[in-house]
Design a protein around this motif. Sequence first.
Motif, PDB file in Angstrom:
ATOM      1  N   ASN B 229      15.363   5.032  -7.764  1.00 53.98           N
ATOM      2  CA  ASN B 229      15.919   6.268  -7.487  1.00 53.98           C
ATOM      3  C   ASN B 229      15.372   6.509  -6.053  1.00 53.98           C
ATOM      4  O   ASN B 229      14.117   7.143  -5.885  1.00 53.98           O
ATOM      5  CB  ASN B 229      15.126   7.237  -8.501  1.00 53.98           C
ATOM      6  N   ALA B 230      16.494   6.542  -5.335  1.00 54.97           N
ATOM      7  CA  ALA B 230      16.148   6.684  -3.749  1.00 54.97           C
ATOM      8  C   ALA B 230      15.473   8.045  -3.249  1.00 54.97           C
ATOM      9  O   ALA B 230      14.559   8.472  -2.504  1.00 54.97           O
ATOM     10  CB  ALA B 230      17.221   6.546  -3.006  1.00 54.97           C
ATOM     11  N   THR B 231      16.173   9.371  -3.929  1.00 55.10           N
ATOM     12  CA  THR B 231      15.547  10.493  -3.617  1.00 55.10           C
ATOM     13  C   THR B 231      14.175  10.696  -3.922  1.00 55.10           C
ATOM     14  O   THR B 231      13.324  10.981  -3.154  1.00 55.10           O
ATOM     15  CB  THR B 231      16.407  11.780  -4.594  1.00 55.10           C
ATOM     16  N   ALA B 232      13.943  10.421  -5.224  1.00 57.04           N
ATOM     17  CA  ALA B 232      12.236  10.218  -5.835  1.00 57.04           C
ATOM     18  C   ALA B 232      11.380   9.472  -4.940  1.00 57.04           C
ATOM     19  O   ALA B 232      10.373   9.946  -4.519  1.00 57.04           O
ATOM     20  CB  ALA B 232      12.278   9.752  -7.012  1.00 57.04           C
ATOM     21  N   PHE B 233      12.039   8.408  -4.404  1.00 51.69           N
ATOM     22  CA  PHE B 233      11.240   7.487  -3.620  1.00 51.69           C
ATOM     23  C   PHE B 233      10.895   8.095  -2.261  1.00 51.69           C
ATOM     24  O   PHE B 233       9.624   8.072  -1.794  1.00 51.69           O
ATOM     25  CB  PHE B 233      11.728   6.063  -3.312  1.00 51.69           C
ATOM     26  N   TYR B 234      11.796   8.810  -1.715  1.00 49.79           N
ATOM     27  CA  TYR B 234      11.510   9.465  -0.186  1.00 49.79           C
ATOM     28  C   TYR B 234      10.653  10.662  -0.509  1.00 49.79           C
ATOM     29  O   TYR B 234       9.800  10.926   0.526  1.00 49.79           O
ATOM     30  CB  TYR B 234      12.715   9.618   0.432  1.00 49.79           C
ATOM     31  N   VAL B 235      10.766  11.395  -1.609  1.00 48.95           N
ATOM     32  CA  VAL B 235      10.027  12.562  -1.748  1.00 48.95           C
ATOM     33  C   VAL B 235       8.582  12.184  -2.021  1.00 48.95           C
ATOM     34  O   VAL B 235       7.691  12.648  -1.413  1.00 48.95           O
ATOM     35  CB  VAL B 235      10.699  13.293  -3.402  1.00 48.95           C
ATOM     36  N   VAL B 236       8.290  11.233  -2.825  1.00 50.54           N
ATOM     37  CA  VAL B 236       7.063  10.488  -2.981  1.00 50.54           C
ATOM     38  C   VAL B 236       6.630  10.119  -1.747  1.00 50.54           C
ATOM     39  O   VAL B 236       5.260  10.400  -1.456  1.00 50.54           O
ATOM     40  CB  VAL B 236       6.959   9.679  -4.314  1.00 50.54           C
ATOM     41  N   LEU B 237       7.235   9.186  -0.955  1.00 50.69           N
ATOM     42  CA  LEU B 237       6.605   8.535   0.321  1.00 50.69           C
ATOM     43  C   LEU B 237       6.304  10.027   1.244  1.00 50.69           C
ATOM     44  O   LEU B 237       5.325   9.732   2.082  1.00 50.69           O
ATOM     45  CB  LEU B 237       7.687   7.807   0.749  1.00 50.69           C
ATOM     46  N   GLY B 238       7.325  10.913   1.299  1.00 53.31           N
ATOM     47  CA  GLY B 238       7.057  11.790   2.305  1.00 53.31           C
ATOM     48  C   GLY B 238       5.823  12.701   1.989  1.00 53.31           C
ATOM     49  O   GLY B 238       5.126  13.083   2.805  1.00 53.31           O
ATOM     50  N   CYS B 239       5.775  13.018   0.595  1.00 53.40           N
ATOM     51  CA  CYS B 239       4.793  13.931   0.143  1.00 53.40           C
ATOM     52  C   CYS B 239       3.420  13.143   0.082  1.00 53.40           C
ATOM     53  O   CYS B 239       2.380  13.668   0.748  1.00 53.40           O
ATOM     54  CB  CYS B 239       4.703  14.398  -1.255  1.00 53.40           C
ATOM     55  N   GLY B 240       3.350  11.821   0.099  1.00 53.79           N
ATOM     56  CA  GLY B 240       2.216  10.961   0.097  1.00 53.79           C
ATOM     57  C   GLY B 240       1.658  11.011   1.657  1.00 53.79           C
ATOM     58  O   GLY B 240       0.476  11.180   1.686  1.00 53.79           O
ATOM     59  N   ILE B 241       2.741  10.810   2.519  1.00 53.17           N
ATOM     60  CA  ILE B 241       2.022  10.722   4.133  1.00 53.17           C
ATOM     61  C   ILE B 241       1.557  12.257   4.425  1.00 53.17           C
ATOM     62  O   ILE B 241       0.551  12.374   4.984  1.00 53.17           O
ATOM     63  CB  ILE B 241       3.373  10.307   4.783  1.00 53.17           C
ATOM     64  N   ILE B 242       2.364  13.171   3.762  1.00 53.62           N
ATOM     65  CA  ILE B 242       1.915  14.595   4.223  1.00 53.62           C
ATOM     66  C   ILE B 242       0.447  14.784   3.801  1.00 53.62           C
ATOM     67  O   ILE B 242      -0.455  15.478   4.412  1.00 53.62           O
ATOM     68  CB  ILE B 242       3.000  15.728   3.870  1.00 53.62           C
TER      69      ILE B 242
END
Lengths: 243, 259
Positions: B229-242
């Motif tokens: 799930n690309a959308t979920a991946f980018y959200v989790v990755l982005g939120c993880g970094i933030i």
Amino acid sequence: MNNNQLLAVQQLSFNYGHKPALIDVSFELPQGMTILLGPNGAGKSTLFSLLTQIYGIQQGDIYFNQISVTKLGYQAMQWLGVVFQQSTLDLDLTIAQNLYYFGHLHGYSRQQSLTKAQPLLMQFELQHRLHEKVRRLNSGHRRRLEIVRALMHQPKVLLLDEPSVGLDPASRQALADVVRDLCREQKISVLWATHLIEEASDADHVLILNQGQLLATGRSHELQNRYQQASLAEVFMVLTSEV
Amino acid sequence: MRYWYGFYGICQRELLRFLTQKARFASALVRPLLWLIVFAAGFRAALGIAIIEPYATYINYEEYILPGLCAMILLFNGMQSSLSMVYDREMGSMKILLTCPLPRWFLLLSKMIAVAFISLLQVSVFLLFAYFYGLELAPMGYFYGLLAMLLAAIMLNGLGMIIGAWVKQLENFAGVMNFVIFPMFFISSALYPLWKMQEASNWLYQLCRFNPFTSAVELIRFACYQHFNATAFYVVLGCGIIFMLLAIISFSTERFNQN
């Protein structure tokens, strides 16, 4: 600054909000035992928090080996051993596990940690209790373990923030004797913060801190001569009553 | 080598603390098992799950909530680790970490990864129980699922660390747990699909969509069935970094001055 001084504090000031905790404090730490004498609330623990970089410097500077801590950052901590007023041991872990954890944080393997700690454990008579949980140790032995841990990485400066709190007079004396022996044998500088005047011996270097201000520095007998008092306790009373 | 030993030391301490706190391990397992065995059994009849991605066919409710319960373990453990940071600060053992010759960002990152591995350990035991209960994934589903969980755990630990940095006393933390964990968990797709939520209330549905925990759940759900799930991946990755950056800033020297 004297080239032989490993630790120097220059015009250090610190405020909690608008309340000053340290005001323009300057001193150099000589080799051997230095007693930082001050009543509760004098600013001793604030000074320790600044020396150990738990707090950031607001005004003034601290130098290790003539290099500012603002430049050295966390690397200054390799020369520093610290025993805080409040115990920082993990009570649910054994003596060995506490020492391994500290050793790892300083870049040592398990074996290196044990090798470095072994002579100190023998000196502080803890070598047979290596696998006991810290929770089972009495307060005197916990203090000893904290000093062993603080010395494991062979620091040049040892900071002890009220290390005798909670100890009976005999344990307090024994602890002070061991630390003085360490100063002689390992040529380290020790800063021992206390509010108990009797912990200072005549040969010790003394810093008197009150209400955030450093009131006097010098050997105990020098201070007695300078202020024409019969004892260090009287010098302390005279100086602190003037503020 | 200093960095490696520092990381190893932090991981080992977290593991030792986890192993000595048996009640913590038991409660981490009992909670999702209760949801799986008791709650799901009761709701199976009431809630019908239509065919939705990544499922190829109709599924039991137990199968639907399995990824959500894995994410619940990660969420609770992430928050519990920040609770342990508040405890460490109150007990003074945090000072040992702060006065070692390693940068604070590295110490915090190591702690986040160490806690993530502990979370994965708990999830693995839970999945073993689920297996014997009859909920089985494909072997590669376990592999991809655990990878997704590692990323989700780091994001949730980052959030926990931010909270841990701002909470000064253990007493305050209980309130924060209730205001963070329960809303995050219930306003997500962990227990019910988003379309069900949309049927009930549109604003609740929108809250669910923007809750990063929903993305964590969906990332795990898709990975368990070997989908990405690309959308979920980018959200989790982005939120993880933030969250990680905010946690590092929160633990800077200036923050400790204020404390």
